[in-house]
Design a protein around this motif. Structure first.
Motif, mmCIF file in Angstrom:
data_model
loop_
_atom_site.group_PDB
_atom_site.id
_atom_site.type_symbol
_atom_site.label_atom_id
_atom_site.label_comp_id
_atom_site.label_asym_id
_atom_site.label_seq_id
_atom_site.Cartn_x
_atom_site.Cartn_y
_atom_site.Cartn_z
ATOM 1 N N THR A 123 1.054 -0.976 0.345
ATOM 2 C CA THR A 123 -0.094 0.552 0.071
ATOM 3 C C THR A 123 1.110 1.317 -0.076
ATOM 4 O O THR A 123 2.071 1.186 0.603
ATOM 5 C CB THR A 123 -0.594 0.116 1.206
ATOM 6 N N LYS A 125 0.723 5.815 -0.150
ATOM 7 C CA LYS A 125 0.110 7.238 0.195
ATOM 8 C C LYS A 125 0.297 7.789 -1.457
ATOM 9 O O LYS A 125 1.927 8.100 -1.036
ATOM 10 C CB LYS A 125 -0.835 7.782 0.749
ATOM 11 N N VAL A 129 -3.598 10.523 -3.042
ATOM 12 C CA VAL A 129 -4.201 9.401 -3.257
ATOM 13 C C VAL A 129 -3.872 8.062 -2.066
ATOM 14 O O VAL A 129 -2.761 7.463 -3.021
ATOM 15 C CB VAL A 129 -4.708 8.886 -4.240
ATOM 16 N N PHE A 130 -4.539 7.430 -1.687
ATOM 17 C CA PHE A 130 -4.261 5.628 -0.898
ATOM 18 C C PHE A 130 -4.399 4.448 -2.471
ATOM 19 O O PHE A 130 -5.704 4.356 -2.966
ATOM 20 C CB PHE A 130 -5.738 5.922 -0.025
ATOM 21 N N ARG A 131 -3.062 3.716 -2.522
ATOM 22 C CA ARG A 131 -2.729 3.318 -3.159
ATOM 23 C C ARG A 131 -2.608 1.997 -2.477
ATOM 24 O O ARG A 131 -1.997 1.746 -2.144
ATOM 25 C CB ARG A 131 -2.420 3.346 -4.962
ATOM 26 N N GLU A 132 -3.699 0.630 -2.809
ATOM 27 C CA GLU A 132 -3.001 -0.797 -3.092
ATOM 28 C C GLU A 132 -3.028 -1.761 -4.429
ATOM 29 O O GLU A 132 -3.003 -1.199 -5.093
ATOM 30 C CB GLU A 132 -4.235 -1.570 -2.449
ATOM 31 N N TRP A 133 -1.567 -2.132 -3.930
ATOM 32 C CA TRP A 133 -0.771 -2.754 -5.447
ATOM 33 C C TRP A 133 -0.781 -4.344 -4.990
ATOM 34 O O TRP A 133 -0.820 -4.925 -3.739
ATOM 35 C CB TRP A 133 -0.261 -2.321 -5.716
ATOM 36 N N GLU A 146 -3.436 -2.352 -9.887
ATOM 37 C CA GLU A 146 -3.626 -1.019 -8.827
ATOM 38 C C GLU A 146 -5.051 -0.892 -8.149
ATOM 39 O O GLU A 146 -5.860 -0.278 -9.033
ATOM 40 C CB GLU A 146 -2.955 -0.449 -9.630
ATOM 41 N N GLN A 148 -7.518 1.693 -6.509
ATOM 42 C CA GLN A 148 -7.120 3.727 -5.637
ATOM 43 C C GLN A 148 -9.066 3.478 -4.868
ATOM 44 O O GLN A 148 -9.539 2.881 -5.744
ATOM 45 C CB GLN A 148 -7.198 4.524 -6.467
ATOM 46 N N ASP A 149 -9.169 3.786 -3.883
ATOM 47 C CA ASP A 149 -10.263 3.943 -3.071
ATOM 48 C C ASP A 149 -11.491 3.037 -3.358
ATOM 49 O O ASP A 149 -12.455 2.450 -3.634
ATOM 50 C CB ASP A 149 -11.566 4.698 -3.649
ATOM 51 N N SER A 150 -10.215 1.505 -3.373
ATOM 52 C CA SER A 150 -10.888 0.054 -3.630
ATOM 53 C C SER A 150 -11.524 0.168 -4.664
ATOM 54 O O SER A 150 -12.246 -1.304 -5.326
ATOM 55 C CB SER A 150 -11.665 -0.330 -2.447
ATOM 56 N N ARG A 153 -7.991 0.550 -10.769
ATOM 57 C CA ARG A 153 -7.722 1.947 -11.931
ATOM 58 C C ARG A 153 -7.072 1.229 -13.231
ATOM 59 O O ARG A 153 -7.167 2.379 -13.722
ATOM 60 C CB ARG A 153 -6.656 2.535 -11.265
#
Length: 162
Positions: A123, A125, A129-133, A146, A148-150, A153
């Motif tokens: 994860t 920021k 923008v909070f990103r999880e990948w 990737e 963004q906001d669950s 994207r």
């Protein structure tokens, strides 16, 4: 880095294998192909794609590269100095063969466990923008999802060793 646009305009040529079946395109098989290969040429001619050449105009020892995009398919392509396709960015949910469009990080993680795939998950920021990948490793490429906001994207395909 300066850029030069190179246009491929061969609209008279037959455009198989992508004519009318773009949703069945095996996008992963494009990785490692040369910019001037028949497969890449057919695809780029089909969508009248411009190729940009970025070169080291300021002599900063930055490698030259080539890039192209097909907006209607949500695809961006990055070629190395040798004009070999190294990276594909997918920003739209097209049903390309071999690319799953997952709804959550958890779904990707479960898929990796079920198929005994190696993966890494992080994860961050970036730019507020909070990103999880999650990045999974296939035999010839990595696939990076990737969120963004669950929400998924972008999917990035990268050739092994790129």
């Amino acid at each position: 880095m300066a850029a030069v646009s190179l246009r491929s305009d061969y609209s008279r040529h037959v455009r198989a294998p992508y004519l009318g079946v773009r949703h069945q395109m095996d996008i992963i098989s494009l990785l490692g192909k040369k910019l001037k290969s028949v497969t890449i040429n057919d695809l780029f001619e089909m969508y009248n794609v411009d190729v940009s050449y970025q070169y080291d105009r300021l002599e900063e020892n930055v490698a030259d590269n080539y890039s192209a995009s097909i907006g209607e398919l949500g695809l961006e392509f990055s070629f190395n100095t040798e004009q070999v396709l190294q990276t594909i960015f997918i920003t739209s949910e097209n049903s390309f063969e071999k690319i799953n469009w997952f709804r959550s990080i958890r779904e990707v993680e479960n898929y990796c466990h079920e198929n005994a795939l190696i993966f890494e998950k992080r994860t961050s920021k970036f730019l507020g923008v909070f990103r999880e990948w999650i990045k999974l490793y296939n035999f010839n490429c990595s696939i990076h999802y990737e969120f963004q906001d669950s929400t998924l994207r972008m999917v990035t395909l990268e050739a092994v060793g790129a």
